[in-house]
Enzyme design. Sequence first.
Site, mmCIF file in Angstrom:
data_model
loop_
_atom_site.group_PDB
_atom_site.id
_atom_site.type_symbol
_atom_site.label_atom_id
_atom_site.label_comp_id
_atom_site.label_asym_id
_atom_site.label_seq_id
_atom_site.Cartn_x
_atom_site.Cartn_y
_atom_site.Cartn_z
ATOM 1 N N LYS A 62 140.196 51.445 64.953
ATOM 2 C CA LYS A 62 141.314 50.577 65.305
ATOM 3 C C LYS A 62 141.260 50.274 66.789
ATOM 4 O O LYS A 62 140.877 51.122 67.601
ATOM 5 C CB LYS A 62 142.657 51.255 64.976
ATOM 6 C CG LYS A 62 143.879 50.495 65.470
ATOM 7 C CD LYS A 62 145.150 51.299 65.311
ATOM 8 C CE LYS A 62 146.326 50.595 65.994
ATOM 9 N NZ LYS A 62 147.584 51.371 65.891
ATOM 10 N N GLU A 77 159.755 52.002 71.189
ATOM 11 C CA GLU A 77 158.863 53.144 70.982
ATOM 12 C C GLU A 77 159.048 54.213 72.055
ATOM 13 O O GLU A 77 158.772 53.988 73.239
ATOM 14 C CB GLU A 77 157.399 52.688 70.955
ATOM 15 C CG GLU A 77 156.462 53.768 70.478
ATOM 16 C CD GLU A 77 155.262 53.221 69.730
ATOM 17 O OE1 GLU A 77 154.404 54.021 69.324
ATOM 18 O OE2 GLU A 77 155.183 52.006 69.530
ATOM 19 N N GLU A 104 151.963 37.653 64.783
ATOM 20 C CA GLU A 104 152.672 38.886 65.141
ATOM 21 C C GLU A 104 152.978 38.924 66.635
ATOM 22 O O GLU A 104 154.063 39.334 67.047
ATOM 23 C CB GLU A 104 151.840 40.105 64.734
ATOM 24 C CG GLU A 104 152.543 41.418 65.027
ATOM 25 C CD GLU A 104 151.811 42.628 64.463
ATOM 26 O OE1 GLU A 104 151.937 43.712 65.042
ATOM 27 O OE2 GLU A 104 151.112 42.484 63.436
#
Length: 416
Positions: free
Chosen positions: A178, A223, A403
């Site tokens: 990733k 976050e 996104e």
Amino acid sequence: MSESEQRSLVATTVALDADSETLEDLLALLPARRRVLSWVRHGEGLVGWGTAAEIRTSGPERFAHAAKWFEELVAVSTVTDPVGEPGTGLVGFGSFAFADLPGFSVLKVPSVVVGKRGDVAWVTTVGPAAAPPPALAPAPEPEAPRDVVFADAYVDGEHWMRIVADAVSRLQDGDLDKVVLARDLLAAASAPIDIRSVLRRLAAAYPTCWTFHVDDLFGATPELLVRRERGLVTSRVLAGTIWPTGEEDFDHALASSLAESSKNLEEHEYAARSVADALEPHCSSMNVPEAPFVLKLPNVMHLATDITGVASDGVSSLDLAAALHPSAAVGGTPREDAVALIAEIESMERARYAGPVGWMDASGDGEWGIALRSAELIDDRTARLFAGCGIVAGSDPATELAETQAKFVPIRDALS
């Protein structure tokens, strides 16, 4: 490394009436100046202004330099703190660069800090000598930004999709699992931007996020990288995203699809595991939930996992943030390979975007978020906005571009 002259300070904390109307909105207390600081969520947290001391540092040792400087400052300072809550006494607000080089990091001790936590509130003054607490009152409503125009910064959307496609190709070849890629926009206003207006808008629209401002970096991050509070360590991991429609039944179905999406679950697993692995050496026990939950925000839904542990070695919250950064949520997996790929192909300088941002007190307790949903003031009228996505082998460049556009919305709306 550069820093203000290291000298002893006097920090005095005084309790306030948490039910006072004056403290209903901490951000409203910020005076009309650009160098203000904030860390606010659900109407609670910390705000500050003025500069009693600061350090600016860079490079691979930026966290260690800042931590050592703050520890030495605490050792030579006089602190009177009858309140004794996390965030009282001597407090530093910090914002750290994403990469080892380039980019500066800062840890700043304000002259005044006002805090609120449940039914406890306080004001702390910091300076070369003891000083009475300032008179606190809401400031006049700041003027909203005017005539803001947005434009692509380093690369446009088409170019960025080609970058994503390049990353996907490498992921499919097995180079790594990733990588997180980001892009930026420029916002230009016709008059100087009053950051207080932007912060108020962000806090009102995203009360479940941490609305922050440190040295011209601002945003509303969902976050929490790490919190240390009296020995308890907490970290919230977000990875995997879908966009709500506003229709309750359909959004419930979307949330279910997010929780069952193999692509998003894979991305989230990498992020959660990277955090757990980084915290484990510093914790005597840990709890890592087996499955994530869906966190619903006004403009997006994320897969989320709250990881908890008990600190075992006395490290500060800043030390823990340094150990965690960069997590797979903002870098990738494996960490070193992903960060190297970001530097090779991302085609922009992240600066402090996606780096730790937050605060720490003299005991080492503190909260550090990740500087997401964020922007940086370049000058009085110009801001640079950031947004990024986790890319895995099954990612579609057009979907990832969409996104980023959704993730720009909080800051775009606050500036518009």
